[in-house]
Design a protein around this motif. Structure first.
Motif, short mmCIF file in Angstrom:
data_model
loop_
_atom_site.label_atom_id
_atom_site.label_comp_id
_atom_site.label_asym_id
_atom_site.label_seq_id
_atom_site.Cartn_x
_atom_site.Cartn_y
_atom_site.Cartn_z
N ASP A 108 0.84 -1.19 0.00
CA ASP A 108 0.00 0.00 0.00
C ASP A 108 0.88 1.24 0.00
O ASP A 108 1.98 1.24 0.54
N PRO A 109 0.38 2.34 -0.55
CA PRO A 109 1.16 3.57 -0.54
C PRO A 109 1.42 4.06 0.88
O PRO A 109 0.59 3.89 1.76
N ALA A 110 2.58 4.66 1.06
CA ALA A 110 2.90 5.27 2.36
C ALA A 110 1.98 6.46 2.55
O ALA A 110 1.71 7.19 1.60
N PRO A 111 1.48 6.70 3.77
CA PRO A 111 0.50 7.77 3.97
C PRO A 111 0.99 9.16 3.58
O PRO A 111 0.22 9.97 3.09
N VAL A 112 2.25 9.46 3.74
CA VAL A 112 2.75 10.81 3.48
C VAL A 112 3.13 11.00 2.02
O VAL A 112 2.77 12.00 1.39
N THR A 113 3.85 10.07 1.43
CA THR A 113 4.41 10.26 0.10
C THR A 113 3.52 9.75 -1.02
O THR A 113 3.72 10.10 -2.16
N ARG A 114 2.59 8.91 -0.73
CA ARG A 114 1.71 8.28 -1.72
C ARG A 114 2.46 7.35 -2.66
O ARG A 114 1.92 6.86 -3.63
N ARG A 115 3.75 7.14 -2.40
CA ARG A 115 4.51 6.16 -3.18
C ARG A 115 4.22 4.79 -2.60
O ARG A 115 4.07 4.64 -1.39
N PRO A 116 4.19 3.77 -3.43
CA PRO A 116 3.99 2.43 -2.88
C PRO A 116 5.17 2.04 -1.99
O PRO A 116 6.32 2.33 -2.31
N ARG A 117 4.87 1.43 -0.88
CA ARG A 117 5.92 0.93 0.01
C ARG A 117 6.46 -0.37 -0.56
O ARG A 117 5.72 -1.16 -1.14
N ILE A 118 7.74 -0.58 -0.35
CA ILE A 118 8.33 -1.86 -0.73
C ILE A 118 8.13 -2.81 0.43
O ILE A 118 8.52 -2.52 1.56
N VAL A 119 7.50 -3.91 0.15
CA VAL A 119 7.24 -4.93 1.15
C VAL A 119 8.16 -6.11 0.85
O VAL A 119 8.35 -6.49 -0.31
N TYR A 120 8.74 -6.67 1.88
CA TYR A 120 9.66 -7.79 1.73
C TYR A 120 8.98 -9.08 2.15
O TYR A 120 8.24 -9.12 3.13
N GLU A 121 9.24 -10.13 1.38
CA GLU A 121 8.70 -11.46 1.66
C GLU A 121 9.84 -12.47 1.63
O GLU A 121 10.79 -12.30 0.85
N VAL A 122 9.73 -13.50 2.42
CA VAL A 122 10.76 -14.53 2.43
C VAL A 122 10.52 -15.47 1.25
O VAL A 122 9.37 -15.77 0.89
N THR A 123 11.59 -15.90 0.60
CA THR A 123 11.51 -16.84 -0.52
C THR A 123 11.69 -18.26 -0.01
O THR A 123 11.99 -18.48 1.17
N GLU A 124 11.56 -19.20 -0.91
CA GLU A 124 11.80 -20.60 -0.52
C GLU A 124 13.25 -20.79 -0.07
O GLU A 124 13.52 -21.48 0.92
N ALA A 125 14.19 -20.13 -0.76
CA ALA A 125 15.60 -20.19 -0.33
C ALA A 125 15.76 -19.56 1.04
O ALA A 125 16.56 -20.03 1.87
#
Length: 188
Positions: A64-81
């Protein structure tokens, strides 16, 4: 002794097992895990995340966008590795598992660790602390006549802190040993 970056990697992988998170949330949760005496800066976190991205342990997703900048936030997810690396790191039972820099992080994720591994790490930590306690008590007895009362109080405080942690570890070890092993799953 584990390098700080390796400790941060273990913590990030453990936290991302709970679900995807953006950098701000990761930093906030890591600082809670690391405790009052250590604060993780963005200057330490983001290079670690970039290294983990290159190693394919985590991946980026747009949140989702950051409330202040309206830029999408980068979300990190764990991979199988990343899952495999987390399992490998949590299965280590040598000195890096029970040293001060790494023990608290590993302990936070003990719920995902086999009981035998937990016991070996707890016993290793207790042995290491008992050795430290013996050394400090010997030094305290030897230097008590040579230092002022405030230095003695500080040493006594250190001894009491280590004694308290040794008791806590002993209680945890006894509780682990008293817990019955889960029944094997029966498949037909």
């Amino acid at each position: 002794m584990a390098r700080r970056a390796e400790t941060i990697e273990l913590a990030v992988l453990g936290l991302l097992h709970e679900g995807p998170m953006h950098g701000y949330e990761l930093r906030k949760r890591l600082n809670l895990m690391l405790g009052w005496g250590r604060v993780l800066s963005y200057g330490s976190l983001y290079p670690t995340l970039k290294k983990m991205l290159r190693a394919d342990l985590i991946e980026e997703a747009t949140g989702d966008p950051a409330p202040v900048t309206r830029r999408p936030r980068i979300v990190y997810e764990v991979t199988e590795a990343g899952h495999r690396e987390f399992e490998r790191l949590m299965a280590e039972v040598g000195p890096t598992a029970w040293e001060d820099d790494n023990f608290g992080i590993r302990f936070a994720f003990f719920g995902r660790t086999d009981m035998e591994i937990r016991l070996r790490v707890l016993e290793g930590r207790r042995t290491r602390l008992q050795e430290r306690l013996d050394r400090v008590q010997t030094d305290l007895a030897r230097t008590q006549k040579e230092v002022d009362r405030y230095a003695i109080e500080l040493q006594r405080h250190g001894v009491e802190s280590v004694e308290r942690e040794v008791r806590w570890l002993s209680d945890l070890i006894n509780a682990e040993r008293a817990t019955p092993a889960p029944a094997p799953e029966h498949t037909e």
